[in-house]
Enzyme design. Structure first.
Site, PDB file in Angstrom:
ATOM      1  N   PRO A   2      44.177  22.803  18.074  1.00 61.74           N
ATOM      2  CA  PRO A   2      44.180  24.013  17.205  1.00 61.74           C
ATOM      3  C   PRO A   2      45.083  23.871  15.782  1.00 61.74           C
ATOM      4  O   PRO A   2      46.211  23.329  16.057  1.00 61.74           O
ATOM      5  CB  PRO A   2      44.742  25.140  17.877  1.00 61.74           C
ATOM      6  CG  PRO A   2      44.832  24.448  19.474  1.00 61.74           C
ATOM      7  CD  PRO A   2      45.027  22.976  19.312  1.00 61.74           C
ATOM      8  N   GLU A   3      44.520  23.717  14.807  1.00 63.70           N
ATOM      9  CA  GLU A   3      45.495  23.824  13.422  1.00 63.70           C
ATOM     10  C   GLU A   3      45.471  25.190  13.147  1.00 63.70           C
ATOM     11  O   GLU A   3      45.074  26.024  13.733  1.00 63.70           O
ATOM     12  CB  GLU A   3      44.603  23.006  12.415  1.00 63.70           C
ATOM     13  CG  GLU A   3      44.281  21.542  13.011  1.00 63.70           C
ATOM     14  CD  GLU A   3      43.532  20.839  12.219  1.00 63.70           C
ATOM     15  OE1 GLU A   3      43.748  20.814  10.916  1.00 63.70           O
ATOM     16  OE2 GLU A   3      42.490  19.972  12.387  1.00 63.70           O
TER      17      GLU A   3
END
Length: 271
Positions: A2-3
């Site tokens: 996840p960014e």
DNA sequence: CTGTAATCCTGCGAGC
DNA sequence: TGCTCGCAGGATTACA
């Protein structure tokens, strides 16, 4: 995995599901996460009410009414969700916080690159993050960004992903931002003209904003705070599409390795 | 000092 | 169908 857009989506979801709820217990698995869970944290959590949910870079913060905070990083495969009563725990569930409404807050992470840490006050985690993170993309002054590029020969892709330069960007959005800005991700930072640097920062912000609006990108593991996947993966221009035609010029998308990471770009559009 | 590789860990898809 | 290999959204450390 996840960014920034994924972590932001989780934060927004948890704001609705978690704020005002009290943690009524803690259960943990025996397996270690990147940061080992300390049992002495547990008395500080139990009985506390969630006051606020914050995000900084790829880090998530759960503020409690005691002034303490849980700081969460999802690593590559982390999931931080609120689950309805009676739903059996899936494998790789490492932390479970039963809530006062019979729901459960769960941290799940197959690869265990993620972490959940307790901080007794805000200044402590702020100092921890300040030592590791540059500004949020929207807070980055254009001059500072230009200066950061100018002082190094590192490829722009590596700069984008360096959390100390700008916070929250990972492999997907670095590639997508370079495409949107029509800049070759292999180019050395100090070879970018100021106009190009500006274009890259604007494109980065635009890509991140669009991704947040789509609820983030789900390749395989990512889900939001309710357990649902995002939709931005359908809008990738280059990421994960080597050999496919560029959406702009039809040229085959190339795949190379930059700073150890798989990188995708259009050899005609990106200069 | 600067920049790139190796590391932590599990799961899955490609290819044989 | 079954097996092996390589690779995956990240951050840190160890080395060239």
């Amino acid at each position: 995995m996840p960014e920034l857009p994924e972590v932001e989506t989780v934060a927004r979801g948890l704001r609705l599901l978690l704020v005002g709820r009290a943690l009524v217990g803690v259960h943990r698995s025996r397996k270690a996460l990147r940061q080992t869970w300390t049992r002495s944290w547990e008395p500080m959590l139990v009985g506390r009410r969630v006051q606020e949910i914050l995000r900084r870079g790829k880090w998530l913060l759960v503020g409690l009414d005691s002034g303490g905070f849980l700081m969460v990083h999802l690593g590559m495969t982390g999931q931080f969700t609120v689950v309805a009563p009676g739903v059996a725990a899936e494998n790789h569930t490492h932390l479970v916080f039963p809530l006062d409404n019979a729901h459960e807050l769960r941290f799940r992470d197959a690869r265990r690159f993620g972490s959940v840490t307790y901080f007794s006050d805000r200044p402590t985690w702020e100092a921890f993050l300040a030592a590791r993170l540059g500004p949020e993309p929207w807070d980055m002054p254009a001059e500072e960004w230009q200066a950061a590029l100018k002082e190094t020969k590192r490829p722009v892709k590596a700069l984008l992903m360096d959390q100390k330069v700008v916070a929250g960007v990972g492999n997907i959005y670095a590639d997508e931002a370079c495409f949107a800005a029509r800049i070759d991700p292999r180019r050395a930072g100090n070879r970018l003209k100021p106009v190009e640097a500006d274009r890259l920062l604007q494109s980065l912000r635009a890509v991140l904003t669009r991704a947040i609006e789509s609820g983030g990108s789900s390749i395989r593991d990512y889900v939001n705070g309710s357990g649902e996947p995002g939709g931005f993966q359908k809008e990738f221009a280059v990421y994960g599409r080597p050999g496919e035609p560029c959406p702009n010029c039809e040229r085959k998308i190339k795949n190379v390795r930059i700073a150890g990471r798989s990188t995708h770009y259009c050899p005609r559009c990106q200069k």
